[in-house]
Design an enzyme around this catalytic site. Structure first.
Site, PDB file in Angstrom:
ATOM      1  N   GLU A   1      -8.721 -12.782  -7.221  1.00  0.00           N
ATOM      2  CA  GLU A   1      -7.323 -12.335  -7.146  1.00  0.00           C
ATOM      3  C   GLU A   1      -6.393 -13.521  -6.923  1.00  0.00           C
ATOM      4  OE1 GLU A   1      -6.667  -9.101  -4.386  1.00  0.00           O
ATOM      5  OE2 GLU A   1      -8.664  -8.314  -4.779  1.00  0.00           O
TER       6      GLU A   1
ATOM      7  N   MET B   1       0.790  -1.225   0.000  1.00  0.00           N
ATOM      8  CA  MET B   1       0.000   0.000   0.000  1.00  0.00           C
ATOM      9  C   MET B   1       0.826   1.282   0.000  1.00  0.00           C
ATOM     10  SD  MET B   1      -2.789  -1.438  -0.293  1.00  0.00           S
ATOM     11  CE  MET B   1      -4.100  -0.251  -0.050  1.00  0.00           C
TER      12      MET B   1
ATOM     13  N   HIS C   1      -4.487  -5.110  -8.622  1.00  0.00           N
ATOM     14  CA  HIS C   1      -5.339  -3.991  -8.209  1.00  0.00           C
ATOM     15  C   HIS C   1      -6.786  -4.472  -8.224  1.00  0.00           C
ATOM     16  CE1 HIS C   1      -6.673   0.151  -7.740  1.00  0.00           C
ATOM     17  NE2 HIS C   1      -7.545  -0.060  -8.706  1.00  0.00           N
TER      18      HIS C   1
HETATM   19  C1  GRF Z   1      -6.636  -6.928  -1.675  1.00  0.00           C
HETATM   20  O1  GRF Z   1      -7.922  -6.388  -1.856  1.00  0.00           O
HETATM   21  C2  GRF Z   1      -5.801  -6.565  -2.870  1.00  0.00           C
HETATM   22  O2  GRF Z   1      -6.572  -6.430  -4.037  1.00  0.00           O
HETATM   23  C3  GRF Z   1      -5.247  -5.240  -2.503  1.00  0.00           C
HETATM   24  O3  GRF Z   1      -4.922  -5.382  -1.123  1.00  0.00           O
HETATM   25  C4  GRF Z   1      -5.945  -6.198  -0.516  1.00  0.00           C
HETATM   26  C5  GRF Z   1      -5.345  -7.117   0.503  1.00  0.00           C
HETATM   27  O4  GRF Z   1      -4.488  -7.983  -0.168  1.00  0.00           O
HETATM   28  N1  GRF Z   1      -4.127  -4.918  -3.326  1.00  0.00           N
HETATM   29  P1  GRF Z   1      -3.679  -9.142   0.650  1.00  0.00           P
HETATM   30  O5  GRF Z   1      -4.708  -9.997   1.355  1.00  0.00           O
HETATM   31  O6  GRF Z   1      -2.773  -8.451   1.663  1.00  0.00           O
HETATM   32  O7  GRF Z   1      -2.940  -9.887  -0.415  1.00  0.00           O
END
Ligand code: GRF
Length: 194
Positions: free
Chosen positions: A173, A89, A108
């Protein structure tokens, strides 16, 4: 191919990627790194026997370059061929992206080019979209832009909340990212639509 994965939280996408890299898979995970030392995904990676690293971005404040310089030391020590951002993030500087452009992927949670940035599921619901989904793309200096390597679509259902839609997209995902990484590691660049 050596794959390093960057996470910020639970790392469910990282787990899906790691679990896919078995047997005759052309890639293997060599590092899981996070900008948050408390990221729950780090413990999961350690449990899977993968080297981990964490650089807390907060002490660096707005100095993104200084944070990235520390993170880079850990990444480069692992000599990755491919970098996967998975629930990572932090916005990366163009200089960092330039070092890995062409071999850095991101997932994404929207059907790009719709809804780059945050709160993608809420925005899709508010727009009354019939479909939502996720995108794996090559990372370029422009946030959530770059060549699309794959997408997966889900229906938006009446009564969906951002959480119920996010849960439906997350399942996709975990299917899409491993499938795209495998092709990418094999040198394939075509777009995969699940
Ligand atoms: C998910 O919604 C992903 O799409 C976004 O971050 C969220 C958490 O991802 N990029 P993760 O469980 O830490 O892989």
């Amino acid at each position: 191919k050596r794959v390093a994965i960057l996470i910020s939280g639970g790392g469910s996408n990282m787990v899906a990627l790691v679990q896919s890299m078995t047997g005759d898979h052309p890639a293997r995970p060599v590092l899981v790194a996070s900008n948050d030392p408390a990221a729950a995904g780090l413990a999961k990676a350690e449990g899977a026997g993968i080297a981990v690293a964490a650089v807390d971005h907060r002490p660096f404040g707005a100095d993104r370059a200084a944070f990235e310089a520390r993170l880079l030391r850990h990444i480069e020590a692992a000599s990755p061929d491919i970098l996967c951002l998975a629930g990572f993030m932090r916005v990366l500087t163009p200089e960092f992206v330039a070092r890995f452009q062409g071999r850095m992927l991101n997932i994404h949670p929207s059907l790009l080019p719709k809804y780059p940035g945050l709160h993608t599921h809420r925005r899709a619901i508010e727009a009354g979209d019939a479909e939502a989904g996720c995108t794996v793309h090559e990372v370029t200096p422009v946030l959530d832009d770059g060549p699309i390597l794959g997408q997966a679509r889900v229906p938006v259902r009446p009564g969906d909340t951002a959480d119920s839609l996010a849960a439906r997209v997350l399942v996709e995902e975990h299917r899409l990212y491993p499938a795209v990484l495998r092709r990418f590691a094999l040198g394939e660049r075509g777009r995969l639509d699940l």
